[in-house]
Motif scaffolding. Structure first.
Motif, short mmCIF file in Angstrom:
data_model
loop_
_atom_site.label_atom_id
_atom_site.label_comp_id
_atom_site.label_asym_id
_atom_site.label_seq_id
_atom_site.Cartn_x
_atom_site.Cartn_y
_atom_site.Cartn_z
N GLY A 1 -7.01 -8.29 -37.49
CA GLY A 1 -7.11 -8.29 -38.95
C GLY A 1 -7.68 -9.56 -39.53
N GLY A 2 -7.64 -10.64 -38.76
CA GLY A 2 -8.21 -11.89 -39.26
C GLY A 2 -7.33 -12.58 -40.26
N ALA A 3 -7.84 -13.71 -40.75
CA ALA A 3 -7.06 -14.55 -41.66
C ALA A 3 -6.71 -13.84 -42.96
N ALA A 4 -7.64 -13.05 -43.48
CA ALA A 4 -7.40 -12.40 -44.77
C ALA A 4 -6.25 -11.40 -44.68
N LYS A 5 -6.25 -10.57 -43.65
CA LYS A 5 -5.18 -9.59 -43.48
C LYS A 5 -3.85 -10.28 -43.15
N ALA A 6 -3.91 -11.36 -42.39
CA ALA A 6 -2.68 -12.10 -42.10
C ALA A 6 -2.09 -12.67 -43.39
N ALA A 7 -2.94 -13.19 -44.25
CA ALA A 7 -2.45 -13.80 -45.50
C ALA A 7 -1.80 -12.78 -46.41
N SER A 8 -2.27 -11.55 -46.37
CA SER A 8 -1.71 -10.51 -47.24
C SER A 8 -0.62 -9.69 -46.57
N GLY A 9 -0.26 -10.04 -45.34
CA GLY A 9 0.77 -9.30 -44.63
C GLY A 9 0.33 -7.92 -44.20
N GLU A 10 -0.97 -7.78 -43.89
CA GLU A 10 -1.54 -6.47 -43.57
C GLU A 10 -2.24 -6.44 -42.21
N MET A 11 -1.74 -7.22 -41.27
CA MET A 11 -2.33 -7.17 -39.94
C MET A 11 -2.07 -5.81 -39.28
N THR A 12 -2.86 -5.52 -38.27
CA THR A 12 -2.60 -4.39 -37.37
C THR A 12 -1.97 -4.95 -36.10
N VAL A 13 -0.85 -4.37 -35.70
CA VAL A 13 -0.15 -4.80 -34.49
C VAL A 13 -0.24 -3.67 -33.47
N MET A 14 -0.68 -4.00 -32.26
CA MET A 14 -0.75 -3.01 -31.18
C MET A 14 0.26 -3.43 -30.12
N ALA A 15 1.42 -2.77 -30.12
CA ALA A 15 2.57 -3.32 -29.39
C ALA A 15 3.16 -2.32 -28.41
N SER A 16 3.72 -2.88 -27.34
CA SER A 16 4.51 -2.09 -26.41
C SER A 16 5.75 -2.88 -26.03
N GLY A 17 6.81 -2.15 -25.76
CA GLY A 17 8.09 -2.76 -25.43
C GLY A 17 9.21 -1.77 -25.64
N ALA A 18 10.41 -2.20 -25.30
CA ALA A 18 11.57 -1.32 -25.42
C ALA A 18 11.87 -0.99 -26.89
N ALA A 19 12.49 0.16 -27.11
CA ALA A 19 12.87 0.55 -28.48
C ALA A 19 13.77 -0.50 -29.12
N SER A 20 14.62 -1.13 -28.32
CA SER A 20 15.51 -2.17 -28.86
C SER A 20 14.73 -3.38 -29.33
N ALA A 21 13.61 -3.69 -28.65
CA ALA A 21 12.77 -4.81 -29.08
C ALA A 21 12.07 -4.49 -30.38
N PHE A 22 11.56 -3.28 -30.51
CA PHE A 22 10.95 -2.88 -31.78
C PHE A 22 11.97 -2.94 -32.92
N ALA A 23 13.18 -2.45 -32.67
CA ALA A 23 14.20 -2.45 -33.71
C ALA A 23 14.55 -3.87 -34.15
N LYS A 24 14.71 -4.76 -33.19
CA LYS A 24 15.06 -6.15 -33.51
C LYS A 24 13.92 -6.84 -34.27
N ALA A 25 12.69 -6.51 -33.90
CA ALA A 25 11.53 -7.17 -34.51
C ALA A 25 11.11 -6.55 -35.83
N ARG A 26 11.71 -5.44 -36.22
CA ARG A 26 11.23 -4.68 -37.37
C ARG A 26 11.09 -5.51 -38.66
N PRO A 27 12.05 -6.37 -39.03
CA PRO A 27 11.86 -7.15 -40.26
C PRO A 27 10.60 -8.03 -40.22
N VAL A 28 10.30 -8.59 -39.06
CA VAL A 28 9.10 -9.41 -38.93
C VAL A 28 7.86 -8.54 -38.97
N LEU A 29 7.86 -7.44 -38.24
CA LEU A 29 6.70 -6.54 -38.23
C LEU A 29 6.42 -6.00 -39.62
N ASP A 30 7.47 -5.63 -40.35
CA ASP A 30 7.29 -5.13 -41.72
C ASP A 30 6.69 -6.20 -42.62
#
Length: 297
Positions: free
Chosen positions: A122-151
């Motif tokens: 997404g680059g600097a502009a999308k990062a600044a607006s909180g609109e990056m694209t995240v392509m992630a893999s990991g356990a469901a528990s990791a996604f749940a714990k990280a959700r506030p940051v990802l949001d």
């Protein structure tokens, strides 16, 4: 929730500020005084090294250059692992090969942490607006714990499976496309200039027609104004297209276009332009053919 963002570069600063806006208690970590001062001015807590982040941090987002920097920030001397809360989630967003992502995930799990293999785009502009694209893999528990940051930092989170390495694989493939698109955009603009076309008119025609790409539209706009300040530097694609070649070798899979693009970025870097904005790979053609690029405005 206590969050740390390690690496306050073009995307890390935007991500850290997005976490602040979301109400997360955020520490921004960077060795550069200027980066820390900018984040402090926005109301954030700062740390000069990973080992100085807040004790009991629940989530750490790493937006550094590569796997080596990620590993050092986590587990090296002065790393942040000892400052993390038990069961904290590590969100590893540097571009790296899938083998490194798997290895770091295993190391994190052995230390009692959750791990997301979570490269971003997404680059600097999308990062600044909180609109990056995240392509992630990991356990469901990791996604749940990280959700506030990802949001806070992303408008789109792709959940690609539970096996670390899938996120890294998708990002490497993405970087193949991004690097080739930038290289061919520069080649096309250079050819047009050499043939006598007006650069602005050429840009206007291409961006209104079928030959356009997001990279042509974004990067060649900067070439037209001579703006080579790095949002994503030439050297990033020397590294990332190297990861493409490495992954392809392991699969005995030919990637001729990616390899040629890497040589162009390497040439630009060897000429002293490694820290310039990646669209200025066009300076390879400037040196080879004597074309005159638009001046800095």
């Amino acid at each position: 929730m206590k969050v740390a963002v390690i690496g306050l570069g073009a995307m890390g600063m935007g991500a850290a500020l997005s976490c602040l806006r979301a109400g997360l208690a955020t520490t921004g970590c960077d060795m550069r005084d200027t980066a820390r001062a900018d984040f402090a001015a926005a109301g954030g807590i700062t740390a000069a090294s990973a080992g100085e982040i807040a004790d009991g941090t629940d989530a750490v987002l790493l937006l550094v250059v590569n796997a080596a920097q990620t590993e050092a920030a986590l587990f090296g001397p002065g790393g942040c692992a000892l400052r993390l809360a038990p069961g904290a989630v590590i969100i590893a967003s540097a571009t790296m090969g899938p083998a490194d992502a798997k290895r770091l995930a295993e190391k994190a799990q052995e230390a009692g942490f959750l791990y997301l293999d979570a490269p971003v785009s997404g680059g600097a502009a999308k990062a600044a607006s909180g609109e990056m694209t995240v392509m992630a893999s990991g356990a469901a528990s990791a996604f749940a714990k990280a959700r506030p940051v990802l949001d806070a930092v992303a408008s789109k989170v792709w959940e690609l499976g539970d096996a670390p390495g899938i996120g890294a694989t998708v990002k490497v493939v993405h970087q193949l496309l991004a690097g080739v698109h930038i290289a061919v955009a520069a080649e096309a603009m250079a050819l047009g200039i050499r043939a006598g076309a007006d650069p602005q008119q050429l840009y206007d025609v291409v961006t209104s027609a079928a030959g356009n790409s997001w990279m042509f539209e974004n990067r060649m706009a900067r070439v037209l104004t001579g703006d080579d300040a790095p949002r994503s530097a030439v050297d990033i694609f020397v590294k990332d297209l190297g990861l493409v070649a490495e992954m392809a070798r392991g699969l005995n899979h030919p990637v001729p276009l990616a390899s040629q693009a890497q040589q162009l970025f390497t040439a630009a870097s060897a000429m002293g332009h490694g820290r310039a904005d990646d669209g200025f790979v066009i300076r390879v053609w400037e040196a080879l053919t004597g074309i005159t690029l638009p001046p800095k405005q």
